[in-house]
Design an enzyme around this catalytic site. Structure first.
Site, PDB file in Angstrom:
ATOM      1  N   ASP A 249      35.326  17.830  42.391  1.00 26.53           N
ATOM      2  CA  ASP A 249      35.423  17.624  43.835  1.00 26.53           C
ATOM      3  C   ASP A 249      35.630  18.947  44.593  1.00 26.53           C
ATOM      4  O   ASP A 249      36.259  19.870  44.079  1.00 26.53           O
ATOM      5  CB  ASP A 249      36.623  16.698  44.078  1.00 26.53           C
TER       6      ASP A 249
ATOM      7  N   GLU B 215      46.930  30.720  23.474  1.00 19.95           N
ATOM      8  CA  GLU B 215      46.365  29.401  23.769  1.00 19.95           C
ATOM      9  C   GLU B 215      44.839  29.466  23.731  1.00 19.95           C
ATOM     10  O   GLU B 215      44.177  28.520  23.312  1.00 19.95           O
ATOM     11  CB  GLU B 215      46.852  28.885  25.127  1.00 19.95           C
TER      12      GLU B 215
ATOM     13  N   LYS C 127      29.604  13.474  37.041  1.00 21.98           N
ATOM     14  CA  LYS C 127      30.816  12.653  36.959  1.00 21.98           C
ATOM     15  C   LYS C 127      30.772  11.751  38.181  1.00 21.98           C
ATOM     16  O   LYS C 127      30.840  12.231  39.317  1.00 21.98           O
ATOM     17  CB  LYS C 127      32.051  13.553  36.963  1.00 21.98           C
TER      18      LYS C 127
ATOM     19  N   ASP D  22      34.658  -0.464  31.812  1.00 26.32           N
ATOM     20  CA  ASP D  22      34.204  -1.786  31.385  1.00 26.32           C
ATOM     21  C   ASP D  22      32.822  -1.675  30.757  1.00 26.32           C
ATOM     22  O   ASP D  22      32.159  -0.637  30.838  1.00 26.32           O
ATOM     23  CB  ASP D  22      34.201  -2.754  32.576  1.00 26.32           C
TER      24      ASP D  22
HETATM   25  C1  GLA Z   1      39.569  11.251  40.884  1.00 29.66           C
HETATM   26  C2  GLA Z   1      39.216  11.608  39.465  1.00 29.66           C
HETATM   27  C3  GLA Z   1      39.706  13.008  39.166  1.00 29.66           C
HETATM   28  C4  GLA Z   1      39.068  13.971  40.130  1.00 29.66           C
HETATM   29  C5  GLA Z   1      39.360  13.551  41.545  1.00 29.66           C
HETATM   30  C6  GLA Z   1      38.593  14.387  42.547  1.00 29.66           C
HETATM   31  O1  GLA Z   1      40.923  11.099  41.052  1.00 29.66           O
HETATM   32  O2  GLA Z   1      39.737  10.687  38.573  1.00 29.66           O
HETATM   33  O3  GLA Z   1      39.413  13.349  37.829  1.00 29.66           O
HETATM   34  O4  GLA Z   1      37.674  13.995  39.909  1.00 29.66           O
HETATM   35  O5  GLA Z   1      39.019  12.197  41.775  1.00 29.66           O
HETATM   36  O6  GLA Z   1      38.881  14.044  43.845  1.00 29.66           O
END
Ligand code: GLA
Length: 732
Positions: A370, A615, A479, A535
């Protein structure tokens, strides 16, 4: 194996490798359920008992026969109208408000291969000869209303799977309305059952809940227009006493992403009814003359070997007959996602640093989450305006994709196509494209509204705007997020509001199907604030789903444990994030974060470039380990090795189909003073074989590993994680 019809007795038998399902057509044309359970031979007809029961009426077709009542007989699908007072699966209403329909058997057909459902996801098969896959279609008629109902059954004998769906066609002259249209009911004449359901909340999805089905009607479901974080459209009916490795149990999964309901009830004479389908609240679906309504599919599976046996078959079913993965048979890409590392504070420099660090660690794909479009610097604006913010990114989206590709990583992008912000050009131009009640301000959630995917114009816009983004360059992963529940299901464009919620889901499926055919190589990861729409319906289009917004590895153990009953690990996206965790503040070792994320579709979600060197080194090793074991995780048989609520550790394992190797992961969840030794019992190994632990070189008897277990090291470090890789010794 397969579907048989006994012409004399009018009995249908559906036979799988380990189960039998039987029902008959009686003299009045009603379908009475007889039996579902482990294989039987012959007929279970004798189980039907007829008695005159007070206050249980008799259908007119039975004349004066007082011992015949649909209220006490086990039925294949309960339809309101013939005297069954128990909770019905179907309720039909005419235009003048008369509720009730009476159907009788007309004919049936048995076919090779699996039926398909128009516009809906469903179990698919390649119908290869010899696979034994068959379908049964039973036609029922209501001549008074001019309705044809078709009960559809599919059988995949080798997986002990039976699928069901129902269609209703209006061949009459008048419109009817469906008040309720569930996909399947199961009436068990005898037996005592529990049902295992999965409840949760945002950030803590799919907690396991087992209750007895008794004389209290119980119901779970979602009124949110989506399958939800709160309940899941998957459940298990378990004979009382059934455990992980013994006893009979039945999986029931709805292939649907909208609101759903599942009901369980033991009736007055001890018959247990369990049913599942579309949520009835807000549902009032018109079926005009010439139209057909199709319910989503319910998938059933049987195991006589407890919930572990059920899980192995169920995962095979979903991986091979539900998920359509462009990467089928190939390794899943390891991703780095920008969200928890930078949230919306992303820019070109950050993304390219992430790409460079990702390449050094061996990561395959970078996903820009996002914040890349419109004027999206917080979650109050811009959803719907899918145009890259070039001043924030300091370049075009096409350029950014090219530069990430030049670093050697594939490119993925976050989208939330079903939503609109009130502060967006899209909403300013088309306020009536959002679902909201006329003349009222809408209920907001994350300050956003839901677009009306029941409206053709909106669907067209959504599809075109996404294609425009995807055509900007070499985008190989999306996504697909959905960050609020639907509340006001009012569509300004609809003739009838009772169809909006279902038409929304059909609209979503239509868009996803079109995207799949236009971009066949695109991998779409489903998401709804994590696992709010986890689902079978979504998995048909999105081969993996972001399991939860909660990335704390300890909480994830429980979330993934619960999710594994209904869904295979390969479908669960899980990422390594920073410590202390953003959501819980808990500190955990990087190895533990890695092992927990290697549960399924693996990735990272933190600022890789600024990770401490030790890490980074661990992360590099994790990527190598994951790539080494990825096929085993993706294709192997998965076993829950213990219930994390009962012990101070959580263990799980993947056993290859040929049983030659087993990967076992375990995380210590709690340390107590003077801790007793924990023994982890393995599952799924080959009986009487020997396995060598790759780390220590010690060879163990498989029977002992499975019956007495493996002692876990007594290191006093909470949240410590261990990996064991066992390889079977060749027989001498
Ligand atoms: C949701 C998703 C997160 C991220 C935010 C972005 O909460 O589950 O992984 O992508 O939106 O706004």
């Amino acid at each position: 194996m397969g579907i048989y019809f006994d012409e004399d007795k009018k009995i249908f038998t559906i036979e799988t490798n380990h189960s039998t399902y039987q029902f008959l057509v009686d003299e009045y044309g009603n379908l009475l359920h007889l039996y579902y359970g482990s294989n039987i031979q012959g007929s279970a007809e004798y189980l039907l008992q007829y008695r005159d029961r007070g206050f249980s009426g008799n259908p007119s077709s039975a004349g004066n026969e007082r011992t015949y009542s649909m209220d006490v007989l086990p039925v294949e699908l309960s339809i309101w109208g013939n005297g069954d007072y128990r909770s019905p699966a179907f309720v039909v209403e005419t235009e003048d408000g008369a509720r009730g329909a009476v159907f009788a058997y007309a004919s049936h057909e048995i076919r090779q291969g699996k039926y398909r459902l128009a516009g809906l996801p469903a179990v698919y098969t390649d119908d290869a000869e010899g696979s034994g896959v068959q379908s049964l279609e039973i036609l029922l008629n209501d001549p008074v209303l001019g309705l044809e109902m078709r009960l559809l059954y599919g059988v995949l004998p080798e997986l002990d799977v039976i699928t069901r769906a129902v269609t209703l066609t209006n061949t009459g002259k008048h419109k009817v309305y469906l008040e309720k249209a569930l996909s399947a009911s199961l009436d068990f004449i005898t037996g005592d059952y529990d049902w295992i359901t999965f409840h949760g909340r945002h950030m803590m999805e799919r907690n396991v809940h087992r209750t007895h089905i008794d004389k209290i009607g119980q119901m779970i479901g979602s009124r949110r227009g989506a399958s939800s974080h709160q309940y899941n459209p998957f459940l298990i009916v378990a004979e009382e006493g059934t455990g992980e490795s013994t006893g009979s149990c039945y999986a029931m999964g709805l292939v649907y992403s909208g609101g759903f309901q599942a009901e369980a009830e033991q009736d007055q004479f001890g018959t247990t009814r369990v049913q599942m389908g579309i949520q009835e609240a807000g549902f009032h679906y018109p079926v005009a003359p010439g139209e057909t309504f199709t319910t989503p599919e319910v998938v059933l599976a049987y195991s006589g070997e407890g919930t572990d046996g059920l899980t192995v078959k169920w995962h095979d079913l979903i991986r091979n007959h539900m998920i359509r993965d462009p990467y089928k048979g190939q390794p899943k890409p390891v991703v780095v996602n920008s969200w928890e590392g930078a949230y919306m504070d992303i820019n070109r420099e950050y993304i390219l640093q992430l790409a460079e660090a990702g390449r050094e660690l061996g990561i395959d794909m970078l996903v820009v989450d996002d914040g890349w479009f419109g004027k999206r610097n917080d979650d109050n604006s811009s959803l719907g305006d899918w145009v890259a913010n070039e001043s924030k990114l300091s370049c075009s989206l096409s350029r950014l994709i090219e530069d990430v590709n030049a670093e050697g990583l594939r490119f993925g992008l976050w989208l939330e196509p079903e939503m609109v912000s009130e502060d967006s050009d899209l909403y300013r131009a088309h306020p009536d494209w959002a679902l909201k009640l006329p003349g009222r301000s809408p209920v907001r959630s994350r300050n956003q509204l839901v677009l009306d995917l029941a409206n053709d114009q909106v669907k067209k816009y959504v599809l075109e705007s996404i294609c425009r983004v995807l055509d900007a360059g070499n985008i190989e992963f999306v996504k697909w997020d959905f960050n609020r529940s639907i509340y006001e299901a009012y569509s300004a464009g609809a003739d009838h509001q009772g169809s909006v919620l279902h038409d929304y889901v059909l609209g979503l499926y239509e868009i996803l199907e079109q995207l799949r055919s236009k971009y066949p190589k695109l991998l779409i990861e489903g998401c709804s604030g994590g696992g709010g729409r986890f689902d079978l319906g979504m998995l048909y289009y999105t081969p993996q789903i972001w399991t939860s917004d909660n990335t704390d590895p300890m909480d994830r153990l429980w979330i993934q444990y619960g999710t594994s009953f209904g869904y295979p690990p390969a479908a669960m996206a899980a990422h390594v994030t920073k410590s202390p965790n953003e959501h819980t503040g808990r500190r955990t070792p990087v190895e533990t974060r890695g092992i927990t994320a290697m549960y399924g579709a693996f990735g990272f979600e933190l600022d890789l470039a600024r990770m401490p060197e030790n890490e980074k080194e661990a992360a590099r090793k994790q990527v190598m380990d994951y790539k080494r074991f990825e096929q085993l995780i993706r294709e192997g048989d998965y076993y829950r090795l213990n219930d994390p609520d009962r012990e101070n550790f959580c263990g799980w394992g993947f056993v290859s189909k040929d049983k030659r190797q087993a990967l076992v992961h375990v995380v210590i969840t709690q340390i107590r003073g003077n801790e007793p030794v924990n023994y982890l019992k393995l599952k799924g190994l080959k009986q009487d074989a020997f396995y060598t632990d790759e780390n220590t070189g010690i060879t163990y008897d498989a029977n002992l590993l499975m019956s007495a277990g493996l002692p876990l090291p007594l290191e006093h470090r909470e949240y410590r994680a261990y990996r064991f890789h066992f390889v079977m010794e060749e027989a001498q």
